[in-house]
Write a protein that holds these residues in place. Structure first.
Motif, PDB file in Angstrom:
ATOM      1  N   LEU A  61      50.664  45.755  42.274  1.00 22.19           N
ATOM      2  CA  LEU A  61      50.645  46.305  43.630  1.00 22.19           C
ATOM      3  C   LEU A  61      49.256  46.801  44.023  1.00 22.19           C
ATOM      4  O   LEU A  61      49.036  47.200  45.170  1.00 22.19           O
ATOM      5  CB  LEU A  61      51.644  47.470  43.738  1.00 22.19           C
ATOM      6  N   GLN A  62      48.334  46.775  43.056  1.00 29.41           N
ATOM      7  CA  GLN A  62      46.986  47.280  43.288  1.00 29.41           C
ATOM      8  C   GLN A  62      45.984  46.138  43.431  1.00 29.41           C
ATOM      9  O   GLN A  62      46.162  45.075  42.839  1.00 29.41           O
ATOM     10  CB  GLN A  62      46.548  48.196  42.128  1.00 29.41           C
ATOM     11  N   ALA A  63      44.957  46.381  44.213  1.00 34.13           N
ATOM     12  CA  ALA A  63      43.927  45.371  44.423  1.00 34.13           C
ATOM     13  C   ALA A  63      43.000  45.294  43.212  1.00 34.13           C
ATOM     14  O   ALA A  63      42.808  46.283  42.491  1.00 34.13           O
ATOM     15  CB  ALA A  63      43.118  45.696  45.675  1.00 34.13           C
ATOM     16  N   ASP A  64      42.432  44.101  42.988  1.00 40.12           N
ATOM     17  CA  ASP A  64      41.426  43.952  41.941  1.00 40.12           C
ATOM     18  C   ASP A  64      40.199  44.784  42.288  1.00 40.12           C
ATOM     19  O   ASP A  64      39.839  44.932  43.453  1.00 40.12           O
ATOM     20  CB  ASP A  64      41.016  42.489  41.793  1.00 40.12           C
ATOM     21  N   ALA A  65      39.574  45.317  41.250  1.00 43.35           N
ATOM     22  CA  ALA A  65      38.367  46.130  41.457  1.00 43.35           C
ATOM     23  C   ALA A  65      37.193  45.500  40.730  1.00 43.35           C
ATOM     24  O   ALA A  65      37.362  44.766  39.747  1.00 43.35           O
ATOM     25  CB  ALA A  65      38.600  47.544  40.945  1.00 43.35           C
ATOM     26  N   GLU A  66      36.021  45.766  41.241  1.00 36.79           N
ATOM     27  CA  GLU A  66      34.798  45.302  40.584  1.00 36.79           C
ATOM     28  C   GLU A  66      34.491  46.216  39.408  1.00 36.79           C
ATOM     29  O   GLU A  66      34.299  47.418  39.572  1.00 36.79           O
ATOM     30  CB  GLU A  66      33.629  45.309  41.577  1.00 36.79           C
ATOM     31  N   LEU A  67      34.465  45.648  38.208  1.00 37.06           N
ATOM     32  CA  LEU A  67      34.125  46.400  37.003  1.00 37.06           C
ATOM     33  C   LEU A  67      32.924  45.742  36.343  1.00 37.06           C
ATOM     34  O   LEU A  67      32.898  44.517  36.197  1.00 37.06           O
ATOM     35  CB  LEU A  67      35.296  46.407  36.017  1.00 37.06           C
TER      36      LEU A  67
END
Length: 208
Positions: A32-38
């Motif tokens: 349910l969460q968006a991908d994040a830049e890591l």
């Protein structure tokens, strides 16, 4: 009574658990969460923490399986079965997240499972109250461990954080359910021994 058929079933289940072939009965909260830049460092750290959590769920499967096997009390068997199903959700979710982070499960998974199964069997042989007390203390330590991971995960890693938060909620409920069934408090030396073993596991699983 332990039969050959039961042994085959348990062995097959153990193989599926340690090889990462778990199936969730509930949707993965991370989806349910968006991908994040890591960056590479953040990704590696998130993967290390989620690998530790995956190992914890391998241990949970082994504990609940062995404790359910060695108790004759139907209500306790049913509670262990219910908790084990939710723990399998956690196992599947953490494995999914590790794949998304381009990482892997622990190479020592068979060792973690075997050790936890033995601990669960010993706890069950000490009687229902002690076995339930073992669950209460385990879940209390796991809840604290997950709370620390929520502090350590990169703030933008919403997928991992959502998984860990739902795991934390479930673990609190499992401990409360075991307590309500008549858990006894474990001796302080046993509690410290459990913390020591958990420290070895979490430190090792982060890397291996």
């Amino acid at each position: 009574m332990i039969t050959m058929n039961n042994l085959i079933i348990h062995f097959d289940r153990a193989l599926r658990v340690v090889s990462g072939q778990a199936h969730a009965s509930r949707p993965n909260p991370g989806n349910l969460q968006a991908d994040a830049e890591l960056d590479d460092s953040e990704r590696q750290h998130s993967a290390g923490l989620m690998r530790v959590n995956h190992v914890g769920e391998i241990c949970a499967q082994a504990l609940y399986d062995s404790q359910r096997q060695f108790t004759q009390t139907k209500a306790i068997q049913e509670q262990f079965l219910h908790s084990g199903i939710e723990e399998e959700d956690h196992l599947a979710w953490t494995a999914d997240r590790l794949r998304e982070l381009n990482s892997r499960i622990s190479l020592l998974s068979p060792l973690w499972y075997a050790g936890a199964y033995a601990c669960g069997a010993i706890a069950a042989k000490c009687g229902d109250a002690a076995s339930l007390g073992f669950v209460v203390e385990t879940e209390k330590q796991v809840e604290a461990h997950l709370a620390s991971h929520l502090q350590q995960l990169p703030p933008q890693d919403a997928k991992s954080r959502a998984i860990v938060e739902q795991m934390r909620v479930d673990e609190i409920a499992h401990g409360a359910a075991a307590d309500a069934l008549g858990a006894s408090q474990l001796p302080v030396p046993v509690q410290f021994a459990m913390k020591g073993l958990a420290k070895v596991m979490t430190t090792t699983a982060y890397y291996i």
